[in-house]
Design a protein around this motif. Structure first.
Motif, mmCIF file in Angstrom:
data_model
loop_
_atom_site.group_PDB
_atom_site.id
_atom_site.type_symbol
_atom_site.label_atom_id
_atom_site.label_comp_id
_atom_site.label_asym_id
_atom_site.label_seq_id
_atom_site.Cartn_x
_atom_site.Cartn_y
_atom_site.Cartn_z
ATOM 1 N N ARG A 81 5.836 3.604 9.358
ATOM 2 C CA ARG A 81 6.308 2.263 8.967
ATOM 3 C C ARG A 81 5.806 1.212 9.944
ATOM 4 O O ARG A 81 5.377 0.112 9.539
ATOM 5 C CB ARG A 81 7.838 2.242 8.895
ATOM 6 N N ASP A 82 5.846 1.532 11.241
ATOM 7 C CA ASP A 82 5.321 0.596 12.252
ATOM 8 C C ASP A 82 3.829 0.370 12.068
ATOM 9 O O ASP A 82 3.339 -0.760 12.249
ATOM 10 C CB ASP A 82 5.590 1.134 13.653
ATOM 11 N N LEU A 83 3.114 1.418 11.708
ATOM 12 C CA LEU A 83 1.667 1.316 11.530
ATOM 13 C C LEU A 83 1.322 0.400 10.357
ATOM 14 O O LEU A 83 0.363 -0.389 10.435
ATOM 15 C CB LEU A 83 1.067 2.709 11.313
ATOM 16 N N VAL A 84 2.090 0.501 9.295
ATOM 17 C CA VAL A 84 1.868 -0.383 8.136
ATOM 18 C C VAL A 84 2.021 -1.843 8.557
ATOM 19 O O VAL A 84 1.214 -2.707 8.176
ATOM 20 C CB VAL A 84 2.845 -0.031 6.995
ATOM 21 N N LYS A 85 3.046 -2.143 9.363
ATOM 22 C CA LYS A 85 3.275 -3.516 9.832
ATOM 23 C C LYS A 85 2.115 -4.004 10.691
ATOM 24 O O LYS A 85 1.657 -5.148 10.553
ATOM 25 C CB LYS A 85 4.575 -3.585 10.628
ATOM 26 N N VAL A 86 1.634 -3.138 11.577
ATOM 27 C CA VAL A 86 0.529 -3.535 12.463
ATOM 28 C C VAL A 86 -0.746 -3.784 11.662
ATOM 29 O O VAL A 86 -1.489 -4.739 11.932
ATOM 30 C CB VAL A 86 0.302 -2.449 13.540
ATOM 31 N N LYS A 87 -1.005 -2.949 10.678
ATOM 32 C CA LYS A 87 -2.197 -3.141 9.836
ATOM 33 C C LYS A 87 -2.124 -4.462 9.088
ATOM 34 O O LYS A 87 -3.144 -5.154 8.932
ATOM 35 C CB LYS A 87 -2.339 -1.977 8.857
ATOM 36 N N ARG A 88 -0.933 -4.847 8.644
ATOM 37 C CA ARG A 88 -0.766 -6.143 7.983
ATOM 38 C C ARG A 88 -1.052 -7.274 8.953
ATOM 39 O O ARG A 88 -1.708 -8.262 8.604
ATOM 40 C CB ARG A 88 0.656 -6.267 7.434
ATOM 41 N N GLN A 89 -0.532 -7.135 10.192
ATOM 42 C CA GLN A 89 -0.782 -8.155 11.206
ATOM 43 C C GLN A 89 -2.274 -8.280 11.502
ATOM 44 O O GLN A 89 -2.803 -9.392 11.648
ATOM 45 C CB GLN A 89 -0.027 -7.821 12.492
ATOM 46 N N ILE A 90 -2.949 -7.140 11.589
ATOM 47 C CA ILE A 90 -4.397 -7.154 11.854
ATOM 48 C C ILE A 90 -5.125 -7.906 10.751
ATOM 49 O O ILE A 90 -6.024 -8.728 11.024
ATOM 50 C CB ILE A 90 -4.928 -5.712 11.979
ATOM 51 N N TYR A 91 -4.741 -7.660 9.518
ATOM 52 C CA TYR A 91 -5.375 -8.341 8.383
ATOM 53 C C TYR A 91 -5.117 -9.846 8.433
ATOM 54 O O TYR A 91 -6.045 -10.649 8.253
ATOM 55 C CB TYR A 91 -4.851 -7.760 7.072
ATOM 56 N N ARG A 92 -3.863 -10.227 8.717
ATOM 57 C CA ARG A 92 -3.518 -11.646 8.744
ATOM 58 C C ARG A 92 -4.210 -12.377 9.894
ATOM 59 O O ARG A 92 -4.724 -13.484 9.714
ATOM 60 C CB ARG A 92 -1.999 -11.803 8.861
ATOM 61 N N ARG A 144 -5.366 -6.467 21.066
ATOM 62 C CA ARG A 144 -4.119 -5.764 21.390
ATOM 63 C C ARG A 144 -3.537 -5.085 20.155
ATOM 64 O O ARG A 144 -2.976 -3.994 20.236
ATOM 65 C CB ARG A 144 -3.107 -6.740 21.992
ATOM 66 N N LEU A 145 -3.665 -5.731 19.000
ATOM 67 C CA LEU A 145 -3.176 -5.131 17.762
ATOM 68 C C LEU A 145 -3.953 -3.853 17.428
ATOM 69 O O LEU A 145 -3.364 -2.857 16.983
ATOM 70 C CB LEU A 145 -3.285 -6.120 16.599
ATOM 71 N N PHE A 146 -5.276 -3.893 17.630
ATOM 72 C CA PHE A 146 -6.079 -2.700 17.381
ATOM 73 C C PHE A 146 -5.698 -1.573 18.345
ATOM 74 O O PHE A 146 -5.649 -0.394 17.963
ATOM 75 C CB PHE A 146 -7.569 -3.008 17.486
ATOM 76 N N ASN A 147 -5.407 -1.921 19.608
ATOM 77 C CA ASN A 147 -4.941 -0.914 20.566
ATOM 78 C C ASN A 147 -3.607 -0.321 20.129
ATOM 79 O O ASN A 147 -3.382 0.890 20.249
ATOM 80 C CB ASN A 147 -4.809 -1.533 21.956
ATOM 81 N N ARG A 148 -2.722 -1.187 19.625
ATOM 82 C CA ARG A 148 -1.433 -0.722 19.132
ATOM 83 C C ARG A 148 -1.612 0.205 17.927
ATOM 84 O O ARG A 148 -0.933 1.230 17.814
ATOM 85 C CB ARG A 148 -0.582 -1.936 18.742
ATOM 86 N N LYS A 149 -2.531 -0.160 17.061
ATOM 87 C CA LYS A 149 -2.820 0.666 15.878
ATOM 88 C C LYS A 149 -3.313 2.045 16.301
ATOM 89 O O LYS A 149 -2.866 3.080 15.774
ATOM 90 C CB LYS A 149 -3.868 -0.025 15.012
ATOM 91 N N GLU A 150 -4.215 2.079 17.275
ATOM 92 C CA GLU A 150 -4.749 3.351 17.759
ATOM 93 C C GLU A 150 -3.643 4.201 18.375
ATOM 94 O O GLU A 150 -3.592 5.420 18.180
ATOM 95 C CB GLU A 150 -5.856 3.082 18.782
ATOM 96 N N TYR A 151 -2.742 3.551 19.117
ATOM 97 C CA TYR A 151 -1.621 4.267 19.742
ATOM 98 C C TYR A 151 -0.721 4.879 18.671
ATOM 99 O O TYR A 151 -0.329 6.055 18.770
ATOM 100 C CB TYR A 151 -0.822 3.305 20.618
ATOM 101 N N LEU A 152 -0.386 4.119 17.647
ATOM 102 C CA LEU A 152 0.508 4.611 16.594
ATOM 103 C C LEU A 152 -0.140 5.751 15.812
ATOM 104 O O LEU A 152 0.538 6.724 15.442
ATOM 105 C CB LEU A 152 0.890 3.465 15.658
#
Length: 604
Positions: free
Chosen positions: A20-31, A78-86
C-alpha cells in the motif's frame, strides 16, 4: 493460533502494508514527474516570451519555474530511493514466507566455504546448497557473511562466550523492524567480499598530495590569483583577457594531477561508495539502545553513544560523490580553472583519511558483527519453539530431549533424545539401512554445533558441555592426491587420535568405521579404535552395521550404551518408525530390499 501461523501473518501483514505504501509512492513519483515537466516547459516558454522584454520578467520566470524544478529533482530522487527501499522490503518478507516452507533458495549458502577437510562442516552440510548456513544466513553485507561463516566454522568452546552470544541473540530476536532495516539497507548495495579488505588497504595507505607542501598550497594560490584578477578586471585595472587567459591556463594545468586522481578513483572509488550503505547501517547501530555485553561491545567499536561514526562515513561518501562531478568535463574545467577543485577535493578526502583511518577498521568490524547477529536472531525469531541450550562446565555432559533436525520439515521429522553424562562415554547405534542412523548422527551434530555458536536448538530442553566437535560421516577418496577412500578415512581417524593425545576435549561422531576394508579387518580395527577412545577419555556416537560392536558393552558396561533403529517387515512391506530404541538391532533389510528389486539372493 500456532506460533508458525502468527509468524506467517506477521510477514504477510508487513507485505500488505508495504505494498500500500509503495502504491502511494509511485503515485507521488508520477505527480512530481508531471509537475517537473510542466515547470520546465513553462520556464522555456516564459523565457522565449519575455526574451526581448524586461529583465525583471525573465528573473521572475526563472525564479518560479527553474528554482522549484531543481528542488523537485532532489525530491524526486528521494522518492525513487523510497520506492527502491519498499520494493526490497516486500522482497525480504516474501523470502521469509518462502523460508517458512523450507525454500531458502534466495539466500547465499556460502559454497565457497565448503571444505572436505574441515572437522565437521562438510559432514554436517553446514555450507552449500540446501545447507544449514543457507537456512540461517540473512546477512546483507559480505563482511557479515564472512563473519557468520567464521562462527559456523569455529565453534565456541567456553561457557561464558556462549552465554554472552546467547544474550545478544535473545536481545535482537524481538527487534524485527531493526533487523529488517539492517538487511534492506545492506541489500540495496550488494558489495563484494574484497570491499572490506580494499577499504582497509586504502585507509592504511599514506597520503600523497597533502604531504607535499607545494601541492598542498596550490588550490589556495590558484583561488587567490583568480579572485585578485577578476576583482581587478571588474574595477577596470586590468583587462578581462588577462583574467580569462590565466583561468584557462589554470584549467589546463590541473590536468597534470588528473591521471593520479583518476587512478585512485578507479582503485577505490566504488569500494568507498559502499560506505554510503555502511553509514546507514552504522546509524542504525548508533540509534539502538543496546543492553547485552556483546552488542554494547559492537557499539563501542563505532564510538558508543556519540553517534559520530555514521556522520563521518556519510561525509566521506559525500566527498567521493562530489569527486565524481569531474566526469562532467565542462564542469570540471570551470571548477579546476577557478581553484584546482579536483586537487582540493582529493586533499579533503586525504584529510578525512588521516583523521579516521584508525577508526575505519573498527566500524567495519561492528557492521560484520551486527550483520551476523541479525542472522542468528532472525533464525531464533522464526523458530519460537526452539530453546536456548544450557552450557555446563561439567565434562562431559550432553542431554537433550526430542532433538530434531532444523532442515527437516516439521510435519515429517521424528525427534529423538540423547544422554551422555560422563567421560569417557560412547553411544553405539546399530540398525538397518535407511532406518535413521545417519540422520540421527547429523541431527545431534547440527544441534550441538548450533548450541556451540550460541544459537537456539530444536529440542524440548538441552544441556551440553562445549567440547570440540569432530565428525567422520562421509569420507571421500581424492584422485588428485592419489588417495584411496580407506586411506582418507585413516587420516581422519589419526587426526582424531592425535588431538586426543594432545589433550584436546572432543565430541566425536562417526558413521560406519573403516568402511573401506574387509569385514574381519574392519571388525578388529573398530574394536581397537573404540578401546583407544576409551583409554583417551573421549566422548561420542558411533553408528554401525556391525552388530558385534554391541558386545563392547560387556567390556565397558558403564562407558558404552547400545541403541538401535529397527526396520519392520509387515505384509511384505518395509516400514520404519525412525524412533531410537535401547539395545542392539535385530532386523536387517539388505536381502529383503534386493528381492523386492528383483535381484536374486542365493542362500547357501
Amino acid at each position: 493460533m500456532s506460533p508458525l501461523h502468527t509468524l506467517i501473518e506477521t510477514y504477510q501483514g508487513i507485505i500488505d502494508q508495504t505494498e500500500r505504501d509503495l502504491v502511494k509512492v509511485k503515485r507521488q513519483i508520477y505527480r512530481v514527474g508531471t509537475l517537473r515537466l510542466v515547470l520546465f516547459i513553462a520556464g522555456i516558454v516564459g523565457i522565449i516570451h519575455f526574451w526581448s522584454g524586461s529583465g525583471w520578467a525573465l528573473t521572475l520566470v526563472a525564479t518560479f519555474t527553474f528554482v522549484p524544478f531543481v528542488g523537485l529533482i532532489k525530491f524526486h530522487s528521494r522518492l525513487f530511493n523510497r520506492k527502491e527501499y519498499l520494493e526490497k522490503k516486500i522482497e525480504v518478507n516474501q523470502q521469509e514466507l518462502r523460508a517458512m516452507d523450507y525454500d531458502t533458495s534466495a539466500f547465499d549458502g556460502g559454497s565457497e566455504y565448503i571444505d572436505p577437510a574441515h572437522l565437521y562442516s562438510y559432514d554436517l552440510d553446514v555450507f552449500g546448497e540446501h545447507s544449514l548456513f543457507q537456512y540461517i544466513n540473512r546477512t546483507s553485507t559480505e563482511l557479515g557473511k564472512k563473519r557468520l561463516a567464521h562462527w559456523f566454522g569455529q565453534q565456541l568452546e567456553q561457557k561464558a562466550a556462549i552465554e554472552k552470544r546467547q544474550e545478544a541473540i535473545s536481545e535482537l530476536t524481538p527487534e524485527l523492524h531493526l533487523r529488517q532495516q539492517f538487511r534492506i539497507f545492506g541489500l540495496l548495495y550488494k558489495g563484494k567480499l574484497a570491499d572490506g579488505d580494499e577499504i582497509k588497504a586504502w585507509a592504511a595507505s599514506p597520503s600523497y598530495y597533502r604531504t607535499r607542501m607545494g601541492i598542498r598550497i596550490l588550490p589556495a594560490v590558484v583561488c587567490t590569483v583568480n579572485v585578485i584578477l577578476i576583482g581587478l578586471s571588474i574595477a577596470g585595472l586590468c583587462s578581462s583577457t588577462l583574467a580569462g587567459t590565466v583561468f584557462v591556463g589554470f584549467s589546463l594545468s590541473s590536468f597534470l594531477f588528473s591521471k593520479g586522481i583518476s587512478k585512485i578513483q578507479t582503485l577505490y572509488g566504488k569500494r568507498l561508495q559502499v560506505l554510503g550503505t555502511y553509514a546507514n547501517l552504522i546509524h542504525l547501530i548508533e540509534e539502538q539502545p543496546l543492553k547485552s555485553q556483546a552488542l554494547r561491545d559492537i557499539k563501542e567499536l563505532i564510538g558508543g553513544d556519540k553517534q559520530t561514526a555514521s556522520q563521518a562515513v556519510a561525509r566521506l561518501t559525500n566527498l567521493m560523490n562530489a569527486l565524481d562531478q569531474r566526469n562532467n568535463v565542462i564542469l570540471a574545467m570551470i571548477l579546476n580553472g577557478l581553484f584546482f577543485w579536483e586537487l582540493r577535493q582529493m586533499m579533503r578526502i586525504e584529510a578525512w583519511k588521516e583523521q579516521h583511518a584508525g577508526e575505519l577498521p573498527y566500524w567495519l568490524e561492528a557492521i560484520a558483527e551486527m550483520d551476523a547477529y541479525c542472522s542468528l536472531s532472525t533464525f531464533a525469531y522464526n523458530h519460537p519453539d526452539y530453546v536456548y541450550p544450557q552450557p555446563t562446565s561439567h565434562p562431559f555432559n550432553l542431554q537433550a530431549q526430542q532433538l530434531g533436525h532444523p532442515l527437516m520439515p516439521r510435519s515429517k521429522c521424528v525427534r529423538n533424545s540423547i544422554e551422555i553424562d560422563k567421560r569417557p562415554f560412547f553411544i553405539i547405534i546399530t540398525g538397518a539401512n535407511m532406518a535413521g542412523k545417519s540422520t540421527y548422527l547429523r541431527t545431534v551434530g547440527v544441534n550441538y554445533l548450533l548450541a556451540c555458536i550460541g544459537a537456539p536448538v530444536w529440542a524440548n530442553e538441552m544441556t551440553f558441555y562445549p567440547s570440540r566437535l569432530v565428525t567422520s560421516l562421509r569420507t571421500s577418496d581424492s584422485l588428485n592426491d592419489n588417495e584411496s577412500y580407506f586411506f582418507a578415512e585413516l587420516k581422519r581417524l589419526k587426526l582424531i587420535i592425535d588431538k586426543l593425545n594432545a589433550g584436546e576435549e572432543l565430541f566425536i561422531i562417526l558413521d560406519e568405521i573403516l568402511k573401506g576394508t574387509n569385514s574381519m579387518d574392519k571388525q578388529k580395527g573398530s574394536f581397537a579404535l573404540i578401546k583407544q577412545f576409551m583409554a583417551l577419555q573421549a566422548n561420542g556416537i558411533i553408528a554401525t552395521h556391525d552388530l558385534l560392536l554391541g558386545t563392547l558393552v560387556q567390556s565397558f558396561p558403564t562407558e558404552i550404551h547400545n541403541y538401535c533403529f529397527e526396520a519392520e517387515i509387515t505384509n511384505n512391506e518395509l516400514t520404519f518408525s525412525y524412533q531410537m530404541k535401547e539395545g542392539v538391532a535385530q532386523n536387517m533389510n539388505a536381502c529383503f530390499l534386493m528381492k523386492k528389486m528383483g535381484i536374486a539372493v542365493i542362500n547357501d
